[in-house]
Scaffold this motif. Structure first.
Motif, short mmCIF file in Angstrom:
data_model
loop_
_atom_site.label_atom_id
_atom_site.label_comp_id
_atom_site.label_asym_id
_atom_site.label_seq_id
_atom_site.Cartn_x
_atom_site.Cartn_y
_atom_site.Cartn_z
N ILE A 73 0.85 -1.20 0.00
CA ILE A 73 0.00 0.00 0.00
C ILE A 73 0.88 1.24 0.00
N ASP A 74 1.87 1.28 0.90
CA ASP A 74 2.79 2.42 0.96
C ASP A 74 3.46 2.67 -0.38
N LEU A 75 3.96 1.60 -0.99
CA LEU A 75 4.67 1.71 -2.26
C LEU A 75 3.73 2.13 -3.38
N PHE A 76 2.58 1.47 -3.49
CA PHE A 76 1.62 1.77 -4.56
C PHE A 76 1.14 3.22 -4.49
N CYS A 77 0.80 3.67 -3.29
CA CYS A 77 0.32 5.05 -3.13
C CYS A 77 1.44 6.05 -3.41
N SER A 78 2.67 5.74 -3.03
CA SER A 78 3.79 6.65 -3.28
C SER A 78 4.08 6.78 -4.78
N LEU A 79 3.71 5.76 -5.54
CA LEU A 79 3.92 5.79 -7.00
C LEU A 79 2.76 6.48 -7.73
N GLY A 80 1.71 6.82 -7.01
CA GLY A 80 0.56 7.48 -7.63
C GLY A 80 -0.65 6.60 -7.80
N GLY A 81 -0.60 5.37 -7.32
CA GLY A 81 -1.74 4.48 -7.41
C GLY A 81 -2.71 4.73 -6.26
N SER A 82 -3.90 4.16 -6.37
CA SER A 82 -4.85 4.27 -5.26
C SER A 82 -5.50 2.92 -5.01
N THR A 83 -5.73 2.65 -3.74
CA THR A 83 -6.32 1.39 -3.31
C THR A 83 -7.70 1.65 -2.73
N ILE A 84 -8.56 0.63 -2.74
CA ILE A 84 -9.91 0.79 -2.20
C ILE A 84 -10.02 0.29 -0.77
N CYS A 85 -8.89 -0.18 -0.20
CA CYS A 85 -8.92 -0.69 1.17
C CYS A 85 -7.56 -0.47 1.81
N SER A 86 -7.52 -0.76 3.10
CA SER A 86 -6.28 -0.61 3.85
C SER A 86 -6.14 -1.76 4.83
N VAL A 87 -4.96 -1.87 5.38
CA VAL A 87 -4.72 -2.79 6.48
C VAL A 87 -4.69 -1.96 7.77
N THR A 88 -4.44 -2.59 8.90
CA THR A 88 -4.40 -1.85 10.16
C THR A 88 -3.37 -0.72 10.08
N LEU A 89 -3.70 0.42 10.68
CA LEU A 89 -2.87 1.61 10.56
C LEU A 89 -1.44 1.44 11.04
N GLU A 91 0.53 -0.77 10.46
CA GLU A 91 1.35 -1.41 9.43
C GLU A 91 1.71 -0.44 8.30
N LEU A 92 1.14 0.74 8.33
CA LEU A 92 1.40 1.73 7.28
C LEU A 92 2.42 2.75 7.76
N THR A 93 3.20 3.26 6.82
CA THR A 93 4.13 4.33 7.17
C THR A 93 3.81 5.56 6.32
N ALA A 94 4.07 5.49 5.04
CA ALA A 94 3.90 6.65 4.16
C ALA A 94 2.46 6.95 3.81
N ALA A 95 1.60 5.96 3.75
CA ALA A 95 0.24 6.16 3.24
C ALA A 95 -0.82 6.28 4.34
N LYS A 96 -0.42 6.61 5.57
CA LYS A 96 -1.39 6.68 6.66
C LYS A 96 -2.50 7.69 6.39
N ASP A 97 -2.15 8.83 5.81
CA ASP A 97 -3.16 9.86 5.57
C ASP A 97 -4.21 9.44 4.55
N THR A 98 -3.78 8.83 3.45
CA THR A 98 -4.73 8.46 2.41
C THR A 98 -5.37 7.11 2.69
N ALA A 99 -4.58 6.10 2.91
CA ALA A 99 -5.13 4.75 3.12
C ALA A 99 -5.80 4.62 4.48
N GLY A 100 -5.43 5.47 5.42
CA GLY A 100 -6.01 5.40 6.75
C GLY A 100 -7.50 5.73 6.78
N GLN A 101 -8.01 6.33 5.72
CA GLN A 101 -9.42 6.69 5.63
C GLN A 101 -10.26 5.61 4.95
N LEU A 102 -9.63 4.55 4.50
CA LEU A 102 -10.31 3.50 3.73
C LEU A 102 -10.77 2.34 4.61
N PRO A 103 -11.67 1.50 4.09
CA PRO A 103 -12.10 0.33 4.85
C PRO A 103 -10.92 -0.59 5.18
#
Length: 171
Positions: A73-89, A91-103
């Motif tokens: 998730i961190d890598l995909f979002c940093s490259l400009g991709g977007s995901t429709i879900c997330s894992v527990t917060l 486990e995230l480093t770079a994508a906490k702001d964007t992926a943290g709002q997802l299911p």
């Protein structure tokens, strides 16, 4: 009495005309210019061979990508991709702001298969090794899934290339 009946009929008829006019759908079709359509699906169809040796062909750019690994998730979002879900917060480093709002679909080590299926993804991106069993279960549910390997420099380069292609980003 007759005047009231006539007035009531006219008001009712006017109301029906207004409501009927508001409910009509436009038959005019909007066309996307060819150049825009080409940009959206440039690089597609795309055939990917994942780290497990499975081959997935994407006819068009996937609109609903479910990335089910914190590192991916961190890598995909940093490259400009977007995901429709997330894992527990945690486990995230770079994508906490964007992926943290997802299911949240669970943790990287124990994602919830039902939650993933309920999202109806066009593609699932899983982590090779840790999520190999999940890849098999998603395949059994007829969901396109790829397993990507983050171990070693060559595998990371291949993973970045695949993630960019999936996101529709030119290298």
């Amino acid at each position: 009495m007759r005047k009231r009946y006539l007035l009531f009929t006219c008001v009712l008829l006017a109301a029906m005309l207004i409501v009927g006019a508001c409910g009509q759908k436009s038959t005019e079709k909007k066309e996307i210019p060819l150049s825009e359509n080409k940009t959206i699906n440039e690089g597609f169809p795309l055939t990917i061979e994942d780290a497990l040796g499975n081959t997935v062909t994407l006819a068009k750019k996937p609109e609903k990508v479910a990335v089910i690994s914190g590192q991916l998730i961190d890598l995909f979002c940093s490259l400009g991709g977007s995901t429709i879900c997330s894992v527990t917060l945690d486990e995230l480093t770079a994508a906490k702001d964007t992926a943290g709002q997802l299911p949240v679909i669970g943790s990287t080590s124990a994602p919830d298969l039902v939650k993933i299926i309920d999202l109806q993804p066009d593609l699932v991106i899983a982590e090779f090794g840790l999520q190999n069993d999940m890849v098999f279960m998603l395949q059994q549910s007829n969901i396109p899934v790829i397993a990507l390997n983050l171990e070693g420099e060559e595998n990371k380069k291949k993973t970045v290339k695949i993630l960019k292609e999936v996101a529709g980003i030119k290298s």
